[in-house]
Design a protein around this motif. Structure first.
Motif, PDB file in Angstrom:
ATOM      1  N   GLU A  93      -3.390  62.011  98.797  1.00 19.31           N
ATOM      2  CA  GLU A  93      -3.997  63.331  98.730  1.00 19.31           C
ATOM      3  C   GLU A  93      -3.660  63.979  97.395  1.00 19.31           C
ATOM      4  O   GLU A  93      -2.530  63.876  96.911  1.00 19.31           O
ATOM      5  N   LEU A  95      -3.517  67.550  95.453  1.00 16.89           N
ATOM      6  CA  LEU A  95      -3.500  68.998  95.649  1.00 16.89           C
ATOM      7  C   LEU A  95      -3.913  69.681  94.343  1.00 16.89           C
ATOM      8  O   LEU A  95      -3.317  69.426  93.292  1.00 16.89           O
ATOM      9  N   GLY A  97      -4.802  73.479  92.596  1.00 17.72           N
ATOM     10  CA  GLY A  97      -4.817  74.931  92.682  1.00 17.72           C
ATOM     11  C   GLY A  97      -6.056  75.501  92.011  1.00 17.72           C
ATOM     12  O   GLY A  97      -6.342  75.172  90.857  1.00 17.72           O
ATOM     13  N   ARG A 138      -7.507  68.319  98.227  1.00 14.89           N
ATOM     14  CA  ARG A 138      -7.253  69.546  98.999  1.00 14.89           C
ATOM     15  C   ARG A 138      -7.057  70.695  98.026  1.00 14.89           C
ATOM     16  O   ARG A 138      -6.161  70.658  97.170  1.00 14.89           O
ATOM     17  N   LEU A 140      -6.078  74.515  97.079  1.00 15.42           N
ATOM     18  CA  LEU A 140      -5.207  75.601  97.505  1.00 15.42           C
ATOM     19  C   LEU A 140      -5.450  76.797  96.593  1.00 15.42           C
ATOM     20  O   LEU A 140      -5.519  76.649  95.368  1.00 15.42           O
ATOM     21  N   ASP A 154      -0.914  77.628 100.757  1.00 16.86           N
ATOM     22  CA  ASP A 154      -1.771  76.936 101.718  1.00 16.86           C
ATOM     23  C   ASP A 154      -2.236  77.923 102.791  1.00 16.86           C
ATOM     24  O   ASP A 154      -1.877  79.109 102.778  1.00 16.86           O
ATOM     25  N   ARG A 155      -3.014  77.423 103.727  1.00 16.11           N
ATOM     26  CA  ARG A 155      -3.600  78.313 104.733  1.00 16.11           C
ATOM     27  C   ARG A 155      -2.582  78.843 105.727  1.00 16.11           C
ATOM     28  O   ARG A 155      -2.861  79.788 106.476  1.00 16.11           O
ATOM     29  N   ASP A 156      -1.400  78.254 105.740  1.00 12.53           N
ATOM     30  CA  ASP A 156      -0.338  78.743 106.621  1.00 12.53           C
ATOM     31  C   ASP A 156       0.530  79.786 105.934  1.00 12.53           C
ATOM     32  O   ASP A 156       1.532  80.235 106.498  1.00 12.53           O
ATOM     33  N   ARG A 158       2.258  79.346 103.153  1.00 15.49           N
ATOM     34  CA  ARG A 158       3.423  78.761 102.496  1.00 15.49           C
ATOM     35  C   ARG A 158       3.030  78.264 101.107  1.00 15.49           C
ATOM     36  O   ARG A 158       1.929  77.748 100.900  1.00 15.49           O
ATOM     37  N   ALA A 160       3.097  75.769  97.929  1.00 11.71           N
ATOM     38  CA  ALA A 160       3.196  74.330  97.722  1.00 11.71           C
ATOM     39  C   ALA A 160       2.978  74.034  96.245  1.00 11.71           C
ATOM     40  O   ALA A 160       2.214  74.735  95.567  1.00 11.71           O
ATOM     41  N   VAL A 162       1.304  72.098  93.413  1.00 15.02           N
ATOM     42  CA  VAL A 162       0.048  71.357  93.287  1.00 15.02           C
ATOM     43  C   VAL A 162       0.156  70.338  92.154  1.00 15.02           C
ATOM     44  O   VAL A 162       1.017  70.432  91.272  1.00 15.02           O
TER      45      VAL A 162
END
Length: 356
Positions: A93, A95, A97, A138, A140, A154-156, A158, A160, A162
């Motif tokens: 994956e 990541l 931004g 993905r 963010l 992220d969608r939670d 939190r 991260a 990238v």
């Protein structure tokens, strides 16, 4: 003595007779047998020179092979070497931004959860060259002040770290001294947007004494102070535009490509002003402290630039930025050509040289 003389006379007469070719009966071989080949006698000194020449040629050939191998083994890294050094091998994956509030550049549809815009297409293009399918990418949302830290949310809720930042990030000497950034993938310029009833603005100096909103840690913030305007910094450009529409600010200033989508969306309320700055804003892709990844990103951008059959950059521009030009009038949204990029120093086989 007489006999000896007579014998010599007979021998002399016989030697004067014409020679007759021997017949088959006189020979030990038949006429069908080919004559025997006799190797010429090579003088020892000539044979020595031949051997020395052959040895010299063999030594030169061996030296060339060794030199070529040494250059290959110790030269620039291959693309495979860079992938391993960038820690992409086995990665499932990627990541990235991106902004999520800029129409035409990068906008998140809250209903579908999908991102769209010019930056998004560039991110997909680079990811594909790195070996990642769209499903392996993905996005963010990242705010302006967090781009240099490579920190997105992220969608939670939190943070991260990238791998890439593709978020209207202008390449500057100050930024490249702290993180690795790619060569530019878009060239635009700074502009000013006001409400339609505002007087014409031809320079930042026309905003002296006025309240102007811009992005925090952006290249526009310092320029507003130099123009004696009152800067108001926000992390999201959509907050600046909302404040402008509500009358909280007199103007918004940042890159034309960022504001063009808002001007097109609120064409009856807003207008763009060409302030005539000659210094371009060139957007690059940040890779943090990953130098090998920066080289691979540059290679992806170079392939897009050098291959006339690759129209992904042009398609992204024509789909998302070109339609905004009409609403922005004399203010050019962005250059309609991908910026020039030199070929990165990546080792390739000779037969790959003509392949972008």
């Amino acid at each position: 003595m007489g006999d000896s003389r007579m014998d010599r006379m007979k021998a002399w007469r016989l030697s004067r007779r014409p020679k007759v070719a021997p017949t088959a009966e006189d020979a030990d071989v038949t006429e069908d047998e080919p004559p025997l080949d006799v190797d010429p006698v090579v003088p020892p000194e000539e044979r020595g020179r031949t051997l020395r020449l052959a040895g010299w040629l063999a030594a030169v050939t061996l030296a060339g092979v060794v030199a070529a191998w040494t250059i290959w083994a110790t030269g620039s890294p291959t693309e495979a070497d860079l992938r391993e050094e960038a820690r992409l091998v086995g990665k499932q994956e990627l990541l990235i931004g991106v902004k999520d509030d800029s129409p035409g550049v990068a906008l998140l549809d809250p209903k579908t959860g999908r991102y769209e815009g010019f930056d998004i297409e560039i991110a997909y293009m680079v990811a594909a060259e790195l070996g990642f399918s769209p499903r392996q990418v993905r996005f963010l949302a990242i705010e302006t002040e967090d781009r240099g830290r490579m920190q997105a949310m992220d969608r939670d809720g939190r943070f991260a770290t990238v791998d890439l930042v593709v978020a209207t990030f202008s390449v500057t000497a100050e930024r490249t001294a702290q993180i690795y950034m790619s060569e530019p993938y878009l060239e635009t310029e700074q502009t000013v947007v006001t409400r339609r009833d505002h007087e014409d603005v031809s320079s930042l100096g026309d905003l002296a004494g006025e309240k102007a909103c811009t992005l925090a840690t952006s290249t526009s913030e310092g320029k507003l102070r130099e123009a004696r305007a009152t800067p108001v910094s926000k992390n999201r450009i959509s907050e600046c535009v909302a404040g402008l529409r509500a009358g909280k600010y007199d103007a918004v200033t940042t890159d034309a490509a960022i504001l063009a989508g808002f001007v097109a969306k609120y064409a009856n309320e807003l207008r763009a002003h060409d302030i005539g700055l000659t210094t371009p804003e060139r957007w690059g892709i940040a890779t943090g402290r990953n130098r090998a990844l920066r080289t691979l990103v540059n290679l992806a951008l170079y392939r897009s630039y050098a291959n006339p059959q690759d129209r992904r950059w042009e398609k992204a521009f024509d789909t998302y930025l070109a339609p905004l030009q009409q609403a922005n009038g004399r203010q050019q949204v962005a250059m309609a050509e991908q910026p020039l990029i030199d070929e990165p120093d990546v080792r390739r086989w000779p037969w790959e040289r003509d392949v972008p």
